[in-house]
Motif scaffolding. Structure first.
Motif, mmCIF file in Angstrom:
data_model
loop_
_atom_site.group_PDB
_atom_site.id
_atom_site.type_symbol
_atom_site.label_atom_id
_atom_site.label_comp_id
_atom_site.label_asym_id
_atom_site.label_seq_id
_atom_site.Cartn_x
_atom_site.Cartn_y
_atom_site.Cartn_z
ATOM 1 N N SER A 190 -3.092 -40.706 25.085
ATOM 2 C CA SER A 190 -3.393 -39.387 24.496
ATOM 3 C C SER A 190 -2.216 -38.857 23.684
ATOM 4 C CB SER A 190 -3.722 -38.385 25.609
ATOM 5 O OG SER A 190 -2.622 -38.261 26.515
ATOM 6 N N ILE A 191 -1.032 -39.417 23.904
ATOM 7 C CA ILE A 191 0.182 -38.905 23.254
ATOM 8 C C ILE A 191 0.361 -39.555 21.890
ATOM 9 C CG2 ILE A 191 2.714 -38.866 23.389
ATOM 10 C CD1 ILE A 191 2.397 -38.465 26.390
ATOM 11 N N ASN A 192 0.652 -38.720 20.870
ATOM 12 C CA ASN A 192 0.819 -39.229 19.508
ATOM 13 C C ASN A 192 2.222 -39.026 18.946
ATOM 14 O OD1 ASN A 192 0.836 -36.467 18.473
ATOM 15 N ND2 ASN A 192 -1.387 -36.487 18.793
ATOM 16 N N GLU A 193 3.093 -38.341 19.701
ATOM 17 C CA GLU A 193 4.440 -38.094 19.161
ATOM 18 C C GLU A 193 5.460 -37.981 20.289
ATOM 19 O OE1 GLU A 193 6.804 -34.740 16.458
ATOM 20 O OE2 GLU A 193 4.605 -34.894 16.345
ATOM 21 N N LEU A 194 6.637 -38.602 20.060
ATOM 22 C CA LEU A 194 7.788 -38.453 20.948
ATOM 23 C C LEU A 194 8.821 -37.621 20.207
ATOM 24 C CD1 LEU A 194 8.153 -42.138 22.268
ATOM 25 C CD2 LEU A 194 6.777 -40.272 23.225
ATOM 26 N N GLY A 195 9.223 -36.504 20.779
ATOM 27 C CA GLY A 195 10.113 -35.567 20.102
ATOM 28 C C GLY A 195 11.554 -36.040 20.002
ATOM 29 N N ASN A 196 12.361 -35.267 19.305
ATOM 30 C CA ASN A 196 13.789 -35.567 19.173
ATOM 31 C C ASN A 196 14.456 -35.584 20.554
ATOM 32 O OD1 ASN A 196 13.495 -35.481 16.360
ATOM 33 N ND2 ASN A 196 14.020 -33.318 16.262
ATOM 34 N N CYS A 197 15.336 -36.565 20.766
ATOM 35 C CA CYS A 197 16.114 -36.668 22.019
ATOM 36 C C CYS A 197 15.216 -36.745 23.257
ATOM 37 C CB CYS A 197 17.077 -35.495 22.169
ATOM 38 S SG CYS A 197 18.244 -35.294 20.813
ATOM 39 N N CYS A 198 14.009 -37.241 23.093
ATOM 40 C CA CYS A 198 13.020 -37.233 24.171
ATOM 41 C C CYS A 198 13.534 -37.947 25.427
ATOM 42 C CB CYS A 198 11.722 -37.874 23.683
ATOM 43 S SG CYS A 198 10.369 -37.720 24.855
ATOM 44 N N PHE A 199 14.110 -39.142 25.251
ATOM 45 C CA PHE A 199 14.644 -39.910 26.382
ATOM 46 C C PHE A 199 16.169 -40.072 26.263
ATOM 47 C CE2 PHE A 199 10.184 -41.144 26.055
ATOM 48 C CZ PHE A 199 9.763 -41.022 27.369
ATOM 49 N N TYR A 200 16.812 -39.095 25.707
ATOM 50 C CA TYR A 200 18.256 -39.119 25.450
ATOM 51 C C TYR A 200 19.039 -39.381 26.738
ATOM 52 C CZ TYR A 200 22.686 -37.475 23.356
ATOM 53 O OH TYR A 200 23.973 -37.372 22.870
ATOM 54 N N ILE A 223 2.185 -38.610 33.726
ATOM 55 C CA ILE A 223 1.935 -37.673 32.630
ATOM 56 C C ILE A 223 0.424 -37.488 32.465
ATOM 57 C CG2 ILE A 223 2.255 -37.231 30.174
ATOM 58 C CD1 ILE A 223 4.738 -39.003 30.290
ATOM 59 N N PRO A 224 -0.072 -36.268 32.529
ATOM 60 C CA PRO A 224 -1.519 -36.042 32.419
ATOM 61 C C PRO A 224 -2.068 -36.480 31.054
ATOM 62 C CG PRO A 224 -0.386 -34.083 33.240
ATOM 63 C CD PRO A 224 0.671 -35.019 32.763
ATOM 64 N N SER A 225 -3.308 -36.895 31.031
ATOM 65 C CA SER A 225 -3.945 -37.332 29.781
ATOM 66 C C SER A 225 -4.241 -36.171 28.849
ATOM 67 C CB SER A 225 -5.244 -38.091 30.088
ATOM 68 O OG SER A 225 -6.133 -37.270 30.825
ATOM 69 N N SER A 226 -4.032 -34.948 29.332
ATOM 70 C CA SER A 226 -4.216 -33.759 28.490
ATOM 71 C C SER A 226 -3.027 -33.526 27.567
ATOM 72 C CB SER A 226 -4.421 -32.522 29.365
ATOM 73 O OG SER A 226 -3.329 -32.362 30.269
ATOM 74 N N ILE A 227 -1.937 -34.274 27.777
ATOM 75 C CA ILE A 227 -0.726 -34.119 26.971
ATOM 76 C C ILE A 227 -0.849 -34.932 25.682
ATOM 77 C CG2 ILE A 227 1.779 -34.436 26.902
ATOM 78 C CD1 ILE A 227 0.846 -32.336 28.909
ATOM 79 N N THR A 228 -0.524 -34.297 24.535
ATOM 80 C CA THR A 228 -0.597 -34.982 23.237
ATOM 81 C C THR A 228 0.777 -35.222 22.622
ATOM 82 O OG1 THR A 228 -0.851 -32.883 22.053
ATOM 83 C CG2 THR A 228 -2.873 -34.006 22.753
ATOM 84 N N LYS A 229 1.804 -34.535 23.147
ATOM 85 C CA LYS A 229 3.157 -34.713 22.602
ATOM 86 C C LYS A 229 4.184 -34.497 23.702
ATOM 87 C CE LYS A 229 6.519 -32.802 19.320
ATOM 88 N NZ LYS A 229 6.821 -31.773 18.289
ATOM 89 N N ASN A 259 6.717 -48.732 27.602
ATOM 90 C CA ASN A 259 5.641 -49.192 26.725
ATOM 91 C C ASN A 259 5.207 -48.042 25.832
ATOM 92 O OD1 ASN A 259 3.467 -50.941 25.785
ATOM 93 N ND2 ASN A 259 2.110 -49.590 26.944
ATOM 94 N N ILE A 260 5.375 -48.233 24.529
ATOM 95 C CA ILE A 260 4.959 -47.210 23.572
ATOM 96 C C ILE A 260 3.543 -47.544 23.105
ATOM 97 C CG2 ILE A 260 5.480 -46.080 21.384
ATOM 98 C CD1 ILE A 260 8.367 -46.883 21.732
ATOM 99 N N PRO A 261 2.542 -46.730 23.428
ATOM 100 C CA PRO A 261 1.159 -47.044 23.049
ATOM 101 C C PRO A 261 0.940 -46.945 21.539
ATOM 102 C CG PRO A 261 1.275 -44.855 24.015
ATOM 103 C CD PRO A 261 2.643 -45.461 24.182
ATOM 104 N N THR A 262 -0.115 -47.560 21.074
ATOM 105 C CA THR A 262 -0.430 -47.573 19.640
ATOM 106 C C THR A 262 -0.869 -46.204 19.136
ATOM 107 O OG1 THR A 262 -2.689 -48.301 20.154
ATOM 108 C CG2 THR A 262 -1.069 -50.020 19.630
ATOM 109 N N PRO A 315 -0.956 -28.690 25.512
ATOM 110 C CA PRO A 315 -0.926 -30.144 25.337
ATOM 111 C C PRO A 315 0.450 -30.710 25.002
ATOM 112 C CG PRO A 315 -1.763 -29.131 23.360
ATOM 113 C CD PRO A 315 -1.548 -28.013 24.341
ATOM 114 N N VAL A 316 1.426 -29.813 24.700
ATOM 115 C CA VAL A 316 2.790 -30.283 24.423
ATOM 116 C C VAL A 316 3.607 -30.134 25.704
ATOM 117 C CG1 VAL A 316 4.874 -29.942 23.060
ATOM 118 C CG2 VAL A 316 2.638 -29.636 21.993
ATOM 119 N N LEU A 317 4.098 -31.249 26.218
ATOM 120 C CA LEU A 317 4.888 -31.215 27.442
ATOM 121 C C LEU A 317 6.319 -30.799 27.121
ATOM 122 C CD1 LEU A 317 4.728 -31.909 30.530
ATOM 123 C CD2 LEU A 317 5.726 -34.123 29.931
ATOM 124 N N VAL A 318 6.774 -29.702 27.724
ATOM 125 C CA VAL A 318 8.145 -29.225 27.531
ATOM 126 C C VAL A 318 8.852 -29.235 28.880
ATOM 127 C CG1 VAL A 318 7.517 -27.786 25.565
ATOM 128 C CG2 VAL A 318 7.521 -26.794 27.845
#
Length: 333
Positions: A255-265, A229-235, A274-277, A200-203
């Motif tokens: 489905s995503i609850n976290e954007l990691g460091n430097c995600c869109f660097y 991005i598939p709905s199975s991804i949570t981060k 659009n950042i969902p709630t 579920p974590v997209l790398v």
């Protein structure tokens, strides 16, 4: 449904601190004695909280600086923080359990290029300068490949990345000039810049310069703006879309609850997002250098804007900061 003693004990295993355990027993009388039922510590302990868990037999050490106890009826330790393979071999006779064994550069120098079955992490520059290494098997026990792990392995021609991998260090195939073939168990998308994989974590990893074949097929690089991005991804993990300069927009599923460091660097063409709630955390330098980003809306579940999150966003003219934000990191803008 009425929670019984077993159900509340399982639930309390996920409490964050000792106050949660105390409040449970104070607030609901029928759950008094819950702490005493534990035969291991579900949280790190200090001198005070240790007294509240009198029946511990197995002591869990979660962080390297945790206070360690050997009193009472404790007969075994479970170590969760990363420990080198050499340390594990030295100390395993004591009967302790090591959950995250790391194969380091020093381990590889001593024990060779075959990754032991006990290992879960490949450390920083673990295989650097292995000039004679032509291929390597990464076992499914491995969950993380460290930063520049295979740096300048000039003879490496092929590698298998199992679906167990949940984290890939930046530039893990730095200057692997002969790497032409990769097998990836759970591939999601291939763009001109990066290979996206796993759930579920997209790398993702930067496409090695001379890579030609993925999963025994010639590479077909696609427009990253067509990536759904598939709905199975949570981060979205650290550096997921790092320097994807052709990315102009992307839909982040709920489905995503976290954007990691430097995600869109330095996604320098990104104009809107659009950042969902559902998002509760935005990492350090998440949108650093998104020089075309004009506006952005921060959802209310987020309570912190972290270090250099929007620094060098030179076109940013509008941002909605909700009342939930209690901290703005250094050099955020």
């Amino acid at each position: 449904m009425k929670l019984g003693y077993n159900e509340i004990m399982i639930t309390s295993m996920y409490f964050n601190n000792i106050k949660d355990f105390i409040n449970l027993e104070i607030g609901i009388k029928r759950f008094q004695g819950n702490i005493e039922r534990f035969h291991f510590n579900p949280i790190p302990l200090n001198q005070y909280s240790r007294k509240l868990f009198p029946n511990i037999e197995t002591f869990h050490i979660y962080n390297e600086d945790d206070e360690i106890f050997k009193d009472g009826i404790i007969f075994k330790h479970v170590i969760w923080y990363p420990v080198s393979y050499s340390t594990y071999l030295k100390e395993k006779e004591q009967g302790n359990i090591y959950k995250n064994i790391k194969y380091t550069e020093e381990d590889r120098d001593k024990y060779g290029n075959t990754i032991p079955s006990e290992v879960k992490l490949l450390g920083y520059q673990c295989f650097k300068y292995c000039y004679g290494l032509t291929t390597i098997n990464i076992p499914s026990s491995i969950i993380e490949i460290g930063y520049k792990c295979f740096k300048e392995c000039y003879s490496l021609t092929s590698i298998n990345i199992p679906s167990s991998i949940s984290k890939l260090g930046y530039d893990c195939f730095y200057r692997c000039s002969s790497l032409t073939s990769i097998n990836i168990d759970n591939i999601q998308f291939i763009s001109k810049e990066r290979i996206f994989m796993n759930e579920p974590v997209l790398v993702s990893i930067k496409i090695p310069k001379n890579l030609q074949i993925i999963n025994r097929k010639n590479i077909e690089k696609k427009d990253i703006n067509k990536f759904i991005i598939p709905s199975s991804i949570t981060k979205l993990d650290d550096c997921c879309f790092y320097k994807c300069s052709s990315l102009t927009s992307i839909k982040i599923p709920s489905s995503i609850n976290e954007l990691g460091n430097c995600c869109f660097y330095e996604c320098s063409s990104l104009t809107s997002i659009n950042i969902p709630t559902s998002i509760t955390k935005i990492g350090d330098e998440c949108f650093y250098g998104c020089s075309s980003l004009i506006s952005i809306n921060i959802p209310s579940p987020i309570n912190e804007l972290r270090y250099r999150c929007f620094k060098e966003c030179l076109s940013l003219t509008s941002i909605n900061i909700p009342a939930s934000i209690t901290k703005i990191g250094d050099y955020c803008f």
